[in-house]
Design a protein around this motif. Sequence first.
Motif, PDB file in Angstrom:
ATOM      1  N   ARG B 213       1.593   8.017 -11.408  1.00 43.70           N
ATOM      2  CA  ARG B 213       1.029   7.564 -12.818  1.00 43.70           C
ATOM      3  C   ARG B 213       1.024   8.671 -13.424  1.00 43.70           C
ATOM      4  N   SER B 214       0.168   9.439 -12.478  1.00 50.31           N
ATOM      5  CA  SER B 214      -0.305  11.022 -13.793  1.00 50.31           C
ATOM      6  C   SER B 214       0.432  11.825 -13.824  1.00 50.31           C
ATOM      7  N   ALA B 215       2.103  11.592 -13.552  1.00 49.55           N
ATOM      8  CA  ALA B 215       2.898  13.032 -13.964  1.00 49.55           C
ATOM      9  C   ALA B 215       3.823  11.939 -15.206  1.00 49.55           C
ATOM     10  N   GLY B 216       3.329  10.919 -15.250  1.00 55.04           N
ATOM     11  CA  GLY B 216       3.342  10.557 -17.257  1.00 55.04           C
ATOM     12  C   GLY B 216       4.960   9.157 -16.868  1.00 55.04           C
ATOM     13  N   TYR B 217       4.609   8.703 -15.941  1.00 56.00           N
ATOM     14  CA  TYR B 217       5.557   7.774 -16.073  1.00 56.00           C
ATOM     15  C   TYR B 217       4.786   6.718 -16.631  1.00 56.00           C
ATOM     16  N   ASN B 218       6.163   5.106 -16.519  1.00 59.51           N
ATOM     17  CA  ASN B 218       5.810   4.285 -17.919  1.00 59.51           C
ATOM     18  C   ASN B 218       5.407   3.426 -16.746  1.00 59.51           C
ATOM     19  N   ASP B 219       5.973   3.129 -15.681  1.00 59.56           N
ATOM     20  CA  ASP B 219       5.487   2.574 -14.381  1.00 59.56           C
ATOM     21  C   ASP B 219       5.928   2.930 -13.064  1.00 59.56           C
ATOM     22  N   VAL B 220       5.540   2.519 -12.418  1.00 59.08           N
ATOM     23  CA  VAL B 220       5.477   2.543 -10.997  1.00 59.08           C
ATOM     24  C   VAL B 220       4.945   1.328  -9.589  1.00 59.08           C
ATOM     25  N   LYS B 221       6.169   0.871  -8.784  1.00 62.55           N
ATOM     26  CA  LYS B 221       5.744   0.395  -8.224  1.00 62.55           C
ATOM     27  C   LYS B 221       6.510   0.237  -6.764  1.00 62.55           C
ATOM     28  N   THR B 222       6.153  -0.421  -6.055  1.00 58.55           N
ATOM     29  CA  THR B 222       6.505   0.050  -4.570  1.00 58.55           C
ATOM     30  C   THR B 222       6.753  -1.058  -4.186  1.00 58.55           C
ATOM     31  N   LEU B 223       8.388  -1.428  -3.376  1.00 59.08           N
ATOM     32  CA  LEU B 223       8.958  -2.246  -2.471  1.00 59.08           C
ATOM     33  C   LEU B 223       8.918  -2.468  -1.518  1.00 59.08           C
ATOM     34  N   GLN B 224       9.120  -3.650  -0.015  1.00 54.40           N
ATOM     35  CA  GLN B 224       8.922  -2.855   0.838  1.00 54.40           C
ATOM     36  C   GLN B 224       9.827  -4.094   1.509  1.00 54.40           C
ATOM     37  N   PHE B 225      10.405  -3.435   2.883  1.00 52.83           N
ATOM     38  CA  PHE B 225      11.331  -3.509   3.542  1.00 52.83           C
ATOM     39  C   PHE B 225      11.303  -4.004   4.977  1.00 52.83           C
ATOM     40  N   PRO B 226      11.882  -4.537   6.109  1.00 54.93           N
ATOM     41  CA  PRO B 226      11.341  -4.197   7.456  1.00 54.93           C
ATOM     42  C   PRO B 226      12.082  -2.659   8.088  1.00 54.93           C
ATOM     43  N   GLN B 227      11.794  -2.442   8.824  1.00 54.48           N
ATOM     44  CA  GLN B 227      12.243  -1.210   9.139  1.00 54.48           C
ATOM     45  C   GLN B 227      12.548  -0.252  11.123  1.00 54.48           C
ATOM     46  N   MET B 228      12.176  -1.596  11.501  1.00 57.26           N
ATOM     47  CA  MET B 228      12.433  -0.905  13.043  1.00 57.26           C
ATOM     48  C   MET B 228      12.087   0.023  13.748  1.00 57.26           C
ATOM     49  N   ILE B 229      12.888   0.602  13.250  1.00 55.44           N
ATOM     50  CA  ILE B 229      12.580   2.313  14.251  1.00 55.44           C
ATOM     51  C   ILE B 229      11.948   3.490  13.777  1.00 55.44           C
ATOM     52  N   TYR B 230      10.885   2.422  12.626  1.00 53.03           N
ATOM     53  CA  TYR B 230       9.494   3.452  11.906  1.00 53.03           C
ATOM     54  C   TYR B 230       8.645   2.880  12.292  1.00 53.03           C
ATOM     55  N   PRO B 231       7.601   3.509  12.709  1.00 52.16           N
ATOM     56  CA  PRO B 231       6.096   2.698  13.017  1.00 52.16           C
ATOM     57  C   PRO B 231       5.955   1.841  11.466  1.00 52.16           C
ATOM     58  N   SER B 232       5.748   0.942  12.695  1.00 48.09           N
ATOM     59  CA  SER B 232       4.915   0.155  12.806  1.00 48.09           C
ATOM     60  C   SER B 232       5.949  -1.131  11.979  1.00 48.09           C
ATOM     61  N   GLY B 233       7.654  -0.708  12.464  1.00 40.81           N
ATOM     62  CA  GLY B 233       8.361  -1.669  11.498  1.00 40.81           C
ATOM     63  C   GLY B 233       8.376  -2.464  10.827  1.00 40.81           C
ATOM     64  N   TRP B 234       7.916  -1.049   9.321  1.00 39.59           N
ATOM     65  CA  TRP B 234       7.357  -1.936   8.405  1.00 39.59           C
ATOM     66  C   TRP B 234       7.141  -0.473   7.110  1.00 39.59           C
ATOM     67  N   TRP B 235       8.114  -0.843   6.109  1.00 40.48           N
ATOM     68  CA  TRP B 235       8.231   0.403   5.207  1.00 40.48           C
ATOM     69  C   TRP B 235       8.705   0.157   3.421  1.00 40.48           C
ATOM     70  N   LEU B 275       3.778  -7.984  -3.668  1.00 44.13           N
ATOM     71  CA  LEU B 275       2.870  -7.281  -2.102  1.00 44.13           C
ATOM     72  C   LEU B 275       2.321  -8.274  -1.477  1.00 44.13           C
ATOM     73  N   PRO B 276       1.644  -7.540  -0.522  1.00 46.23           N
ATOM     74  CA  PRO B 276       0.375  -8.728   0.438  1.00 46.23           C
ATOM     75  C   PRO B 276      -1.014  -8.166  -0.927  1.00 46.23           C
ATOM     76  N   THR B 277      -1.700  -9.221  -0.215  1.00 48.92           N
ATOM     77  CA  THR B 277      -2.766  -8.507  -1.250  1.00 48.92           C
ATOM     78  C   THR B 277      -3.722  -7.765  -0.803  1.00 48.92           C
ATOM     79  N   PHE B 278      -3.627  -7.525   0.300  1.00 56.63           N
ATOM     80  CA  PHE B 278      -4.184  -6.098   0.471  1.00 56.63           C
ATOM     81  C   PHE B 278      -3.379  -5.193   0.196  1.00 56.63           C
ATOM     82  N   LEU B 279      -1.989  -4.706   0.401  1.00 58.43           N
ATOM     83  CA  LEU B 279      -2.016  -3.805  -1.209  1.00 58.43           C
ATOM     84  C   LEU B 279      -1.945  -3.783  -2.476  1.00 58.43           C
ATOM     85  N   GLN B 280      -2.044  -5.549  -2.779  1.00 56.77           N
ATOM     86  CA  GLN B 280      -2.158  -5.106  -3.898  1.00 56.77           C
ATOM     87  C   GLN B 280      -3.437  -4.571  -4.515  1.00 56.77           C
ATOM     88  N   GLN B 281      -4.107  -4.788  -3.857  1.00 60.79           N
ATOM     89  CA  GLN B 281      -6.055  -4.276  -3.817  1.00 60.79           C
ATOM     90  C   GLN B 281      -5.478  -3.248  -3.836  1.00 60.79           C
TER      91      GLN B 281
END
Lengths: 285, 285
Positions: B213-235, B275-281
């Motif tokens: 955001r501070s680099a001047g982009y107009n919008d920033v969003k996160t998306l999520q997906f399962p990723q079994m071999i990465y820590p927590s299996g959630w990426w 996004l899950p509520t805890f991540l939105q917050q």
Amino acid sequence: MSRLDTHWFTEIHEGAGSAFSLRIRKKLVEEQTPYQRIEVFETTDFGNFMVIDGCTMVSARENFIYHEMMTHPVLYTHAAPKNVIVIGGGDCGTLREVLRHSEVASAVQVEIDERVTRLAEQYFPELCELNEDPRATLIFGDGIQWIKDAAPQSLDVVIIDSTDPIGPAEGLFSRSFYEDCRCALRPGGMIVQQSESPLLHLHILRDMHTSMRSAGYNDVKTLQFPQMIYPSGWWSATIARKGEEIAGLREADVAAKPFETKYYNADIHRAAFALPTFLQQALAQ
Amino acid sequence: MSRLDTHWFTEIHEGAGSAFSLRIRKKLVEEQTPYQRIEVFETTDFGNFMVIDGCTMVSARENFIYHEMMTHPVLYTHAAPKNVIVIGGGDCGTLREVLRHSEVASAVQVEIDERVTRLAEQYFPELCELNEDPRATLIFGDGIQWIKDAAPQSLDVVIIDSTDPIGPAEGLFSRSFYEDCRCALRPGGMIVQQSESPLLHLHILRDMHTSMRSAGYNDVKTLQFPQMIYPSGWWSATIARKGEEIAGLREADVAAKPFETKYYNADIHRAAFALPTFLQQALAQ
């Protein structure tokens, strides 16, 4: 290559060639009940952690995702979920989420192994905090028989929060059990059952869809969510509905809900039903 | 309690108190490059499997989720993704998915460590199958410098497919790098970057949002997906867009796409942004 010393609990996922470990500070409990072997550990980063027959069951840190996703999607889809039963669910976390819904007039938990609940009361008190709610009844017995004996059309939602489909829980994944549930449900009633990993257990998911459909439900749908401590870190629940489609999210009620959730919200509700292409294809067969 | 013998590769997730293991049949490669230590294993159930500096990178069985989710959501959001650059991504799986889009006129991969790509060609040939596409250019060098030197407003999509924000990849998570990307992007252009586990690395996700955001982009969003071999299996992956909101899924193009995907589809596209509520917050703070 890292080696885990004795300060770790490890579950090897037989047949999958993978394993998951949590670092433990100490073992709090190890006991053999008439049904299974239960262990409780204190972990370094996930709080208390229960293991049954060597399989990860529940950790204090991340159980919220599982318990919220086993309850709120069905309870906010049903127009008036008055009578709810939880089969299994001995840690009481599912029961707690059910009791947060003021529309629920009675919530019965039928867990076969009383020791699971007694240990949860001791080591996961936060999951048991609504056990004294006057709408709650805790029964320790055989869920399959309880459903068989239930009065026809007396239930709105059946939540099957069981261990894997081997051992004591095997009968909970059968067509005859689903038929008994259907008989006990009112029109529009729903069952929801944990349905394992979309990546590792596709055959179980497929078999469940087949069995539920052949048991006479009008609609069957799978939803998915992350679940770090279960094999693959990715888990699912499958819903079947009697006499109606699985639709009708009470979105205004979700927005106005008088309790907090950490994972669940209306966006997550809709999103959880979006299935990857490989899973759509497998379930369409 | 199970103990893993020497037939397992284990990654301990430092700071998280968890670990993930795959059963290996044999070690195919172990080499120290000027940048990092690369190992390739043959596993019993996940095909070939690459590890860099002890961290799981890619397995033949489940990399499709990661590679599809790092590419198709941005490429089907951008109206006309003509010039695409992949920073990192040495296994070429991301490049392959980019090249599936006929709108892409040029796709440049800038990987710092040529050995990652040479080993991928040998042990993950399926990921490299489009490397000879005339639209593809493979550069082995510093992605940060490449972006700094890029002509202003010459790119439509920058995909940052890097290792964790420690070691060689650290500079890829900085505000100044995001500013350089923004300069190199045309209006409406997007960056997408892998952004670690929503459960274990919330602070990284939060810092990325702040820096983007501070680099001047107009919008920033996160998306999520399962990723079994990465820590927590959630990426997760985080997207920032220059001059526009992150919206405009080309749904008809997804429906008519001339290539197969195993995970991605239009429903998954929309669902991944829920996004899950805890991540939105956490991200709203």
